[in-house]
Design a protein around this motif. Structure first.
Motif, short mmCIF file in Angstrom:
data_model
loop_
_atom_site.label_atom_id
_atom_site.label_comp_id
_atom_site.label_asym_id
_atom_site.label_seq_id
_atom_site.Cartn_x
_atom_site.Cartn_y
_atom_site.Cartn_z
N VAL A 139 -14.51 -18.59 7.94
CA VAL A 139 -14.82 -18.83 9.34
C VAL A 139 -15.41 -17.54 9.90
N ILE A 140 -16.59 -17.66 10.48
CA ILE A 140 -17.27 -16.52 11.09
C ILE A 140 -17.19 -16.71 12.60
N MET A 155 -7.74 -15.01 19.63
CA MET A 155 -6.87 -16.17 19.51
C MET A 155 -7.24 -17.02 18.29
N ILE A 156 -8.52 -17.23 18.08
CA ILE A 156 -8.96 -18.02 16.92
C ILE A 156 -8.56 -17.33 15.63
N ALA A 157 -8.78 -16.02 15.56
CA ALA A 157 -8.41 -15.26 14.36
C ALA A 157 -6.92 -15.37 14.09
N ALA A 166 -10.84 -17.05 4.88
CA ALA A 166 -11.40 -15.74 5.20
C ALA A 166 -11.94 -15.84 6.62
N VAL A 167 -11.53 -14.92 7.48
CA VAL A 167 -11.97 -14.93 8.88
C VAL A 167 -12.71 -13.63 9.15
N SER A 168 -13.95 -13.74 9.62
CA SER A 168 -14.74 -12.55 9.93
C SER A 168 -15.29 -12.66 11.34
N GLN A 197 -14.29 -8.59 8.15
CA GLN A 197 -13.09 -9.41 8.00
C GLN A 197 -12.12 -9.10 9.11
N LEU A 198 -11.42 -10.10 9.59
CA LEU A 198 -10.40 -9.91 10.61
C LEU A 198 -9.03 -10.06 9.97
#
Length: 199
Positions: A139-140, A155-157, A166-168, A197-198
């Motif tokens: 998810v970007i 909040m989304i992260a 993987a969240v970036s 990346q978060l």
């Protein structure tokens, strides 16, 4: 002297547009009625058609006349990447930059507790279903670098970090306080390539 009620209603209706105050709305109304009645008629018909025909894409939440928008229906797109943007204009900017071939989710806003806009108002429940469909791997987050955009990204992260995705976040080549809709495509492409990346 008072305006006729129908003129007052037109002026009032035009004031709902962003950045249009009473004077601008009045100028627009006079222009449409006096100088461009054909344009006024086209505008009225286009609004009627849009209200009657547009709905939200079942997958990405952008405006569409069909259950799936043309991007979500395109099989060549990378099904494993999901880019989250605030508004359809942001999606269009990323598409114009030609730097991303995955799919999108359009929040249709951003969190703003001061304005009373919470998670339900920006479709976070629908986003979670979409992001956790078993196909998405990354998810970007491409929300704007405004205070509200940062809160929304955070909040989304937090919601997605522990779900195996993987969240970036797009890189800060974007100006602080800037909005995607107004950024040139080169800067936007670089920010997407340099996402981090978060978590």
């Amino acid at each position: 002297m008072k305006n006729p009620p129908s003129l007052d209603q037109l002026i009032s209706a035009l004031k709902v547009l962003p950045g249009v105050g009473p004077k601008s709305a009045q100028r627009m109304a006079f222009h449409l009625l006096q100088r461009d009645q054909a344009g006024a008629d086209r505008l009225a018909r286009a609004l009627d058609r849009a209200l009657a025909n547009l709905t939200h894409c079942e997958r990405c939440n952008t405006f569409s006349e069909t259950p799936l928008c043309n991007l979500c229906a395109e099989p060549a797109r990378n099904q494993h990447q999901l880019c989250i943007v605030e508004m359809p204009a942001d999606l269009l900017m990323l598409e114009q930059a030609r730097c991303y071939d995955g799919l999108y989710f359009v929040l249709m806003g951003r969190l703003s507790p001061i304005d009373g806009i919470g998670p339900k108002d920006v479709n976070l429940d629908k986003l979670m279903v979409r992001a956790l469909d078993g196909v998405v791997e990354e998810v970007i987050i491409a929300t704007n670098f405004t205070a509200e955009g940062e809160v929304t990204a955070h909040m989304i992260a937090e919601l997605l970090k522990d779900r195996g995705l993987a969240v970036s976040r797009i890189a800060r080549g974007m100006p602080v306080g800037g909005e995607l809709e107004y950024v040139d495509s080169g800067t936007l492409a670089q920010a997407l390539y340099e996402r981090r990346q978060l978590g």
